[in-house]
Write an enzyme that holds these catalytic residues in place. Structure first.
Site, PDB file in Angstrom:
ATOM      1  N   GLN A 102      36.184 -79.685  83.198  1.00 35.14           N
ATOM      2  CA  GLN A 102      35.378 -79.706  81.991  1.00 35.14           C
ATOM      3  C   GLN A 102      34.116 -79.055  82.093  1.00 35.14           C
ATOM      4  O   GLN A 102      33.666 -78.333  81.065  1.00 35.14           O
ATOM      5  CB  GLN A 102      35.274 -81.326  81.880  1.00 35.14           C
ATOM      6  CG  GLN A 102      34.874 -81.909  80.457  1.00 35.14           C
ATOM      7  CD  GLN A 102      34.782 -83.273  80.688  1.00 35.14           C
ATOM      8  OE1 GLN A 102      34.758 -83.866  81.737  1.00 35.14           O
ATOM      9  NE2 GLN A 102      34.455 -83.664  79.380  1.00 35.14           N
ATOM     10  N   HIS A 144      33.736 -75.445  79.376  1.00 36.41           N
ATOM     11  CA  HIS A 144      32.758 -75.817  78.464  1.00 36.41           C
ATOM     12  C   HIS A 144      31.483 -74.630  78.166  1.00 36.41           C
ATOM     13  O   HIS A 144      30.592 -74.656  77.457  1.00 36.41           O
ATOM     14  CB  HIS A 144      31.883 -77.155  78.416  1.00 36.41           C
ATOM     15  CG  HIS A 144      33.031 -78.162  77.746  1.00 36.41           C
ATOM     16  ND1 HIS A 144      34.098 -78.710  78.360  1.00 36.41           N
ATOM     17  CD2 HIS A 144      32.974 -78.982  76.476  1.00 36.41           C
ATOM     18  CE1 HIS A 144      34.699 -79.548  77.879  1.00 36.41           C
ATOM     19  NE2 HIS A 144      34.055 -79.589  76.367  1.00 36.41           N
ATOM     20  N   LEU A 159      44.829 -75.297  73.800  1.00 39.37           N
ATOM     21  CA  LEU A 159      45.680 -75.658  75.264  1.00 39.37           C
ATOM     22  C   LEU A 159      45.184 -76.439  76.248  1.00 39.37           C
ATOM     23  O   LEU A 159      45.732 -77.237  77.084  1.00 39.37           O
ATOM     24  CB  LEU A 159      46.573 -74.457  75.555  1.00 39.37           C
ATOM     25  CG  LEU A 159      46.727 -74.011  76.894  1.00 39.37           C
ATOM     26  CD1 LEU A 159      47.810 -72.822  76.893  1.00 39.37           C
ATOM     27  CD2 LEU A 159      45.789 -73.878  78.030  1.00 39.37           C
ATOM     28  N   HIS A 164      42.881 -83.976  78.528  1.00 42.66           N
ATOM     29  CA  HIS A 164      42.387 -85.108  78.511  1.00 42.66           C
ATOM     30  C   HIS A 164      43.284 -86.358  79.330  1.00 42.66           C
ATOM     31  O   HIS A 164      42.568 -87.365  79.677  1.00 42.66           O
ATOM     32  CB  HIS A 164      42.114 -85.758  77.268  1.00 42.66           C
ATOM     33  CG  HIS A 164      40.788 -85.170  76.677  1.00 42.66           C
ATOM     34  ND1 HIS A 164      40.712 -83.722  76.241  1.00 42.66           N
ATOM     35  CD2 HIS A 164      39.364 -85.432  76.833  1.00 42.66           C
ATOM     36  CE1 HIS A 164      39.456 -83.397  75.874  1.00 42.66           C
ATOM     37  NE2 HIS A 164      38.888 -84.040  76.154  1.00 42.66           N
ATOM     38  N   GLY A 200      49.106 -70.756  79.484  1.00 43.59           N
ATOM     39  CA  GLY A 200      47.656 -70.880  80.037  1.00 43.59           C
ATOM     40  C   GLY A 200      47.257 -69.816  81.077  1.00 43.59           C
ATOM     41  O   GLY A 200      46.220 -69.307  81.090  1.00 43.59           O
TER      42      GLY A 200
END
Ligand code: NAG
Ligand code: NAG
Ligand code: NAG
Ligand code: NAG
Length: 594
Positions: free
Chosen positions: A191, A195, A372, A376, A514
Site C-alpha cells: 500500500q 500509492h 489490478l 484489499h 501484473g
C-alpha cells in the site's frame, strides 16, 4: 498488413439504432492486431509485426507457427519456477541465474508498449496521449462508445449492479489466509509503495493521475510536487523535517510542515503528521513505513555528509533521494516480488543484466495496473498488536498508536499477522467492500475491455466458461446468470474470482498481467539506465553499496534501537502454532467490530 472486410459480412450482426454495429465492437483483431474503422461499416486489422496475417490477424507467419508450437504455456513456466527446489538451488549459484533473470525481465517488460499508446480519451495512437502526463495510459483502448453492450457485443445491455457483484463474489465470509504466508508487513508495504504512483486525480476525474512521475519516484516520501517537497524539507544537511517523540524520530506535525493531509475533522492539527503522501494518516501501518523511510533518508544524509563535507543541502538531498529510490527497487525485486512470486529462482536486481538488450528507460502507469493492484483481500478482520486486538474503528486514523507502541513493536506485530489471500473470491473485509465497488464502477466509466481480451493481450488463452475461470460450480452458475457470457466478464472481478494457482496468493492472470507492469516500472526507472547506474550517481561507492545491499531487514534494523522479527511472511509453523495458542485465549474477549 491491412485488409478490408466487406461490409456484407457484418450485416447479420445485431444492429444498433443506425442499422450497423461498429465492427470494432466485436474485437475482431487477434494477436494484438489494431482495429481501425474504415468507411461507414468496415474495419481493418493492422497486423504489422504481430507475426500473424489475414483479415483478423489469425494466420501465423511461418516462423510464428514454429514459435507458437514450441512455446510452453505460462502455467508451465509457473510450475517449473515454483517447484524443484533442488534444481533451483543449483541454478541460483551459476551464470544461469543471470540468464534466466534477463529472460524474465525482457519477456515480461516487452508486453508493455513503450512509449505508451492509448489513454481513456484516445483509443488510438495520438500525440496528446503521449505528451499529456495527467492521463493514466491504457494497454487496450476503451470499448467504443457506440457498441451494443458495455462489453462490446457480448453480455447484457446493462452490467449487473456493482454492489451486487461485490457483495456476492468479493465480500469475505470467513477469513482465507494467504497460503504463501504473506503478512501485514507485506500488505502495508504494498500500500505504501503503490500509492506513490496510483493517485487518481479527484479534480480531473477518473483516468487522470496526480503522480506525474509515473513510477518509483518516491513521491510518497517527498511529495508529488516541488511546493510540497519544500515544505517537508529541513533545508539543512539534505534532511527532511522531523519531530522527536520519546527520543525517536517521527514525521513532523503539519504545524511545522504545513502540507495538506487527509484526516477526519476530529483529529486536531497538533496530532496530524506531515508526510509525502496525503492519505498516509489513514493507517498506522502506512505511517510506520513513512517513519522508517524518513529515518532512512536522514540517516543516508548523515553518511553522505560524512563522505562529502563540502556538499550543500541540495546535493545531499537529491543524492539521498536517488539512493532511496535504488533501495526501494532493490527491496521490491529481491524481497517483495521474490516473496510474492513464490519462485525458487533467486531474483536479482541488476540493471546491467539488460544493458545489452533493447529497452526503453521510461514508464507510464496504466489504468489497468491501477485497477489490478486493489489487493484489499490482504487486509485482515482485526489487527493484533502485542496480544491486543484492534477493530477497524480503533485502527483507522489512529494517530497515537504508532508512538504508543513505537516502530519496533508495530513491525513485529505486522510481520507476525497473516494477511488474506488475494485471489479466489469472497475475501474482502466488509469495511473495505466500498473500495471494490468503486473499482468496478470506475472500470465501467472508463469502458475497460472484458477480462478475456486482457487474457489474450497478455498471451493467455481466453476462458471458455465461468466454470473454467473460477473452478467453483456455485459461483460459476451465478456469474453465468449475471453476465450471460464469459466474454462479458469484467476485468477486476475476473482477476479476483479466478481460481488460484495451487498454494498461491492469486490466479494466473494476476501474475501474467501484473508482473509485466511491475517489472517494466522498476527497471524502466532512469536510475537503471547506463548513464545513471554508476557509483557517482549515488555519491560514490558507499551510496552505491547501500543501494546494492538494501533489504527490508536493513531498512528496519538500521533505523530502530532493537531489531525485531521482520519479513514479508509470517514466521515458520513452529512459531505460528505458538501464536495461535496465545491468540485463542483472546477470543473470549468481546471484539469491537464496526
Ligand atoms: C473476422 O472477425 C469477424 C468478427 O469477429 C468475423 O465475423 C469474421 O468472420 C472474421 N473473418 C475471418 C476471415 O476470420
Ligand atoms: C491534459 O488533458 C486534460 C484534459 O483534456 C487537460 O485538462 C489538461 O490541461 C492537459 N494537461 C496538459 C499539461 O496539457
Ligand atoms: C535459491 O533461491 C531461493 C529463493 O530465493 C532460496 O530460497 C534458496 O535458498 C536459494 N538457494 C541457494 C543455494 O542459494
Ligand atoms: C488508538 O490506539 C491506542 C493504542 O495504541 C488505543 O489505546 C486507542 O484507544 C486507539 N484510539 C481509538 C480512537 O480507538
Amino acid at each position: 498488413m491491412l485488409l478490408l472486410l466487406p461490409p456484407l459480412l457484418l450485416s447479420a450482426s445485431p444492429a444498433g439504432a443506425s442499422g450497423t454495429v461498429n465492427p470494432c465492437c466485436y474485437f475482431p483483431c487477434q494477436h494484438k492486431g489494431v482495429c481501425v474503422r474504415v468507411g461507414t461499416e468496415g474495419y481493418e486489422c493492422d497486423c504489422t509485426r504481430t507475426g500473424y496475417f489475414g483479415v483478423n490477424c489469425t494466420f501465423p507467419e511461418f516462423w510464428m507457427r514454429i514459435r507458437a508450437a514450441l512455446k510452453p504455456s505460462p502455467a508451465f513456466y509457473h510450475f517449473i519456477l515454483t517447484h524443484f527446489r533442488w534444481f533451483w538451488d543449483i541454478i541460483n549459484s551459476t551464470f544461469l541465474r543471470d540468464t534466466l533473470m534477463r529472460l524474465v525481465l525482457t519477456i515480461r517488460a516487452n508486453l508493455i508498449p513503450s512509449p505508451p499508446t492509448y489513454n481513456s480519451a484516445h483509443g488510438y495512437i495520438s500525440w496528446e496521449s503521449y505528451v499529456n502526463l495527467s492521463y493514466f495510459t491504457r494497454i487496450l483502448p476503451p470499448v467504443p462508445e457506440d457498441c451494443p453492450t458495455p462489453s462490446g457485443t457480448k453480455g447484457p445491455a446493462q452490467l449487473p449492479d456493482a454492489r451486487l457483484v461485490a457483495e456476492r463474489f468479493l465480500l469475505r465470509k470467513t477469513f482465507q489466509p494467504d497460503p504463501q504466508g504473506s503478512n501485514l508487513m507485506f500488505a502495508f508495504f504494498a500500500q505504501h509503495f503503490t500509492h506513490q504512483f496510483f493517485k487518481t486525480s479527484g479534480k480531473m476525474g477518473h483516468g487522470f493521475t496526480r503522480a506525474l512521475g509515473h513510477g518509483v519516484d518516491l513521491g510518497n516520501i517527498y511529495g508529488d510536487n516541488l511546493e510540497r517537497q519544500n515544505e517537508l524539507r529541513l533545508f539543512q544537511d539534505g534532511k527532511l523535517k522531523y519531530q522527536l517523540v520519546n527520543g525517536e524520530m517521527y514525521p513532523p506535525r503539519v504545524l511545522e510542515a504545513p502540507v495538506h493531509m487527509i484526516y477526519p475533522k476530529r483529529v486536531p492539527p497538533e496530532q496530524q503528521r506531515a508526510v509525502g503522501q496525503e492519505v498516509f494518516g489513514l493507517l498506522p501501518g502506512l505511517m510506520m513505513y513513512a517513519t522508517l523511510w524518513l529515518r532512512e533518508h536522514n540517516r543516508v544524509c548523515d553518511v553522505l555528509k560524512g563522505e562529502h563535507p563540502t556538499w550543500g543541502d541540495e546535493q545531499l538531498f537529491q543524492t539521498a533521494r536517488l539512493i532511496l529510490i535504488g533501495e526501494t527497487i532493490k527491496i521490491v525485486i529481491e524481497d517483495y516480488v521474490q516473496h510474492l512470486s513464490g519462485y525458487h529462482l533467486q531474483l536479482k536486481f541488476d540493471p546491467e543484466l539488460i544493458f545489452g538488450v533493447q529497452f526503453q528507460y521510461q514508464n507510464r502507469i496504466s489504468v489497468e495496473f491501477n485497477q489490478l493492484y486493489h489487493w484489499h483481500p490482504l487486509m485482515p478482520d482485526f489487527f493484533i498488536i502485542q496480544d491486543q486486538e484492534y477493530s477497524y474503528e480503533q485502527f483507522v486514523y489512529n494517530t497515537t498508536m504508532l508512538t504508543d507502541y513505537g516502530v519496533e513493536a508495530l513491525v513485529e506485530a505486522f510481520s507476525k499477522q497473516q494477511a488474506g489471500q488475494i485471489g479466489g473470491g469472497q475475501n474482502i473485509n466488509k469495511n473495505l467492500l466500498k473500495v471494490a465497488i468503486g473499482v468496478i464502477e470506475e472500470s465501467r466509466l472508463l469502458r475497460l475491455q472484458p477480462f478475456n481480451e486482457y487474457r489474450k493481450r497478455f498471451n493467455m488463452v481466453p476462458y471458455t466458461s465461468f466454470q473454467e475461470l473460477t473452478g467453483d460450480e456455485e459461483m460459476a452458475a451465478e456469474l453465468q446468470k449475471l453476465y450471460g457470457d464469459i466474454d462479458a466478464m469484467e476485468f477486476y472481478p475476473g482477476l479476483l474470482v479466478e481460481k488460484t494457482q495451487p498454494n498461491s496468493i492469486f490466479g494466473e492472470s494476476m501474475v501474467e498481467i501484473g508482473a509485466p507492469f511491475s517489472l517494466k516500472g522498476l527497471l524502466g526507472n532512469p536510475i537503471c539506465s547506463p548513464e545513471y547506474w554508476k557509483p557517482s550517481t549515488f555519491g560514490g561507492a558507499t551510496g552505491f553499496e547501500m543501494v546494492n545491499t538494501a533489504t527490508l531487514q536493513k531498512l528496519v534494523c538500521l533505523n530502530v534501537k532493537r531489531c525485531p522479527y521482520v519479513a514479508f511472511r509470517v514466521p515458520d509453523s513452529g512459531d505460528v502454532a505458538a501464536m495461535a495458542t496465545s491468540h485463542s485465549s483472546r477470543e473470549k474477549e468481546p471484539s469491537a467490530e464496526l
